[in-house]
Design an enzyme around this catalytic site. Structure first.
Site, PDB file in Angstrom:
ATOM      1  N   CYS A   1      86.563 -24.016  11.354  1.00 32.01           N
ATOM      2  CA  CYS A   1      87.060 -23.399  12.262  1.00 32.01           C
ATOM      3  C   CYS A   1      86.301 -22.477  12.789  1.00 32.01           C
ATOM      4  O   CYS A   1      85.736 -22.540  13.875  1.00 32.01           O
ATOM      5  CB  CYS A   1      88.314 -22.457  11.738  1.00 32.01           C
ATOM      6  SG  CYS A   1      89.760 -23.591  11.073  1.00 32.01           S
ATOM      7  N   ARG A   2      85.792 -21.304  12.056  1.00 31.38           N
ATOM      8  CA  ARG A   2      85.102 -19.975  12.838  1.00 31.38           C
ATOM      9  C   ARG A   2      83.600 -20.706  12.932  1.00 31.38           C
ATOM     10  O   ARG A   2      82.973 -20.345  14.122  1.00 31.38           O
ATOM     11  CB  ARG A   2      85.016 -18.919  11.696  1.00 31.38           C
ATOM     12  CG  ARG A   2      86.408 -18.548  11.704  1.00 31.38           C
ATOM     13  CD  ARG A   2      86.615 -17.429  10.630  1.00 31.38           C
ATOM     14  NE  ARG A   2      86.474 -18.063   9.333  1.00 31.38           N
ATOM     15  CZ  ARG A   2      86.511 -17.485   8.108  1.00 31.38           C
ATOM     16  NH1 ARG A   2      86.434 -16.248   7.982  1.00 31.38           N
ATOM     17  NH2 ARG A   2      86.526 -18.218   7.011  1.00 31.38           N
ATOM     18  N   SER A   3      82.830 -21.253  11.835  1.00 31.70           N
ATOM     19  CA  SER A   3      81.452 -21.491  12.083  1.00 31.70           C
ATOM     20  C   SER A   3      81.156 -22.502  13.124  1.00 31.70           C
ATOM     21  O   SER A   3      80.240 -22.418  13.886  1.00 31.70           O
ATOM     22  CB  SER A   3      80.683 -21.504  10.828  1.00 31.70           C
ATOM     23  OG  SER A   3      81.078 -22.954  10.081  1.00 31.70           O
TER      24      SER A   3
ATOM     25  N   ASN B   1      84.016 -24.503   7.174  1.00 36.92           N
ATOM     26  CA  ASN B   1      83.210 -24.980   8.201  1.00 36.92           C
ATOM     27  C   ASN B   1      84.027 -25.757   9.232  1.00 36.92           C
ATOM     28  O   ASN B   1      83.473 -27.052   9.507  1.00 36.92           O
ATOM     29  CB  ASN B   1      81.940 -25.704   7.748  1.00 36.92           C
ATOM     30  CG  ASN B   1      80.980 -26.380   8.734  1.00 36.92           C
ATOM     31  OD1 ASN B   1      80.236 -27.294   8.587  1.00 36.92           O
ATOM     32  ND2 ASN B   1      80.919 -25.433   9.775  1.00 36.92           N
TER      33      ASN B   1
ATOM     34  N   ASP C   1      89.633 -15.166   9.511  1.00 37.87           N
ATOM     35  CA  ASP C   1      90.158 -16.592   8.989  1.00 37.87           C
ATOM     36  C   ASP C   1      91.480 -17.026   9.731  1.00 37.87           C
ATOM     37  O   ASP C   1      92.593 -16.623   9.624  1.00 37.87           O
ATOM     38  CB  ASP C   1      90.183 -16.873   7.719  1.00 37.87           C
ATOM     39  CG  ASP C   1      90.311 -18.264   7.036  1.00 37.87           C
ATOM     40  OD1 ASP C   1      90.687 -19.288   8.253  1.00 37.87           O
ATOM     41  OD2 ASP C   1      90.374 -18.541   5.953  1.00 37.87           O
TER      42      ASP C   1
ATOM     43  N   CYS D   1      80.966 -20.287   7.386  1.00 31.37           N
ATOM     44  CA  CYS D   1      82.280 -19.887   6.958  1.00 31.37           C
ATOM     45  C   CYS D   1      82.604 -20.396   5.857  1.00 31.37           C
ATOM     46  O   CYS D   1      81.935 -20.958   5.050  1.00 31.37           O
ATOM     47  CB  CYS D   1      83.215 -19.884   8.108  1.00 31.37           C
ATOM     48  SG  CYS D   1      83.571 -21.489   8.837  1.00 31.37           S
TER      49      CYS D   1
HETATM   50  P1  4NP Z   1      87.049 -21.810   8.266  1.00 28.93           P
HETATM   51  O1  4NP Z   1      88.644 -21.750   7.945  1.00 28.93           O
HETATM   52  O2  4NP Z   1      86.440 -21.100   7.000  1.00 28.93           O
HETATM   53  O3  4NP Z   1      87.018 -20.604   9.303  1.00 28.93           O
HETATM   54  O4  4NP Z   1      86.578 -23.059   8.513  1.00 28.93           O
HETATM   55  C1  4NP Z   1      89.115 -22.476   6.818  1.00 28.93           C
HETATM   56  C2  4NP Z   1      89.327 -23.576   6.783  1.00 28.93           C
HETATM   57  C3  4NP Z   1      89.844 -24.294   5.756  1.00 28.93           C
HETATM   58  C4  4NP Z   1      90.175 -23.662   4.662  1.00 28.93           C
HETATM   59  C5  4NP Z   1      90.015 -22.152   4.773  1.00 28.93           C
HETATM   60  C6  4NP Z   1      89.373 -21.400   5.822  1.00 28.93           C
HETATM   61  N1  4NP Z   1      90.848 -24.115   3.522  1.00 28.93           N
HETATM   62  O5  4NP Z   1      91.152 -23.482   2.590  1.00 28.93           O
HETATM   63  O6  4NP Z   1      91.109 -25.463   3.495  1.00 28.93           O
END
Ligand code: 4NP
Length: 156
Positions: A13-15, A11, A124, A8
């Site tokens: 939240c989702r992955s 790294n 997200d 994602c």
């Molecule tokens: P992820 O979520 O891609 O599912 O881990 C996010 C975590 C952090 C950010 C964006 C999405 N960020 O912009 O910091």
């Protein structure tokens, strides 16, 4: 050993949620796999998963606490059999980054492994509320079952 990398943006939240949930489903199915997750960005490199993701996963029986964020590296495309993006933006970034001749097949998690959901991307949840994190677990549980079935077919 057959190997799967979930990707994602951050790294955190989702992955990592996909890593933890798919790891449990693969173990239940008796599949021996190498499983990891990574981000297209290095924004959160070295960090544990977002506490909201950890708590939601824990509520469903999955432990994400040992996971640490890392950025995707070019060797990943030759190390892993499957590199699975959570959304289309992640997939586009991976396609642009990978070399032409690589071992990995690039996939879009929901579209490729849970087509019946009618949702192609794991949304997200980072800037949203608690509901988003619950939805992420639900979508990932379903696609993880599809991915187990896909790998069982591949291994036949
Ligand atoms: P992820 O979520 O891609 O599912 O881990 C996010 C975590 C952090 C950010 C964006 C999405 N960020 O912009 O910091």
């Amino acid at each position: 050993m057959y190997s799967v990398l979930f990707v994602c943006l951050g790294n955190i939240c989702r992955s990592p949620t996909a890593d933890g949930i798919f790891r449990a489903k693969a173990a239940e199915a008796g599949l021996e796999l190498h499983i990891d997750s990574a981000g297209t960005s290095a924004y959160h490199a070295g960090e544990a998963p977002d506490l909201r993701s950890q708590q939601e996963a824990k509520r469903h029986g999955y432990d994400l606490s040992m996971i640490r964020s890392r950025q995707v590296i070019s060797e990943d495309f030759n190390q892993y059999d499957l590199v699975i993006a959570m959304d289309k933006s992640n997939l586009e970034n991976l396609q642009a980054y990978k070399s032409n001749a690589c071992k990995a097949k690039l996939k879009l998690f929901l579209a490729d492994f849970a087509p019946d959901l009618g949702v192609e991307e794991v949304p997200d949840p980072y800037y949203g509320g608690a509901k988003g994190f619950t939805e992420v677990v639900k979508l990932i549980e379903q696609a993880s079952e599809g991915l187990v079935a896909y790998i069982q077919q591949e291994k036949k």
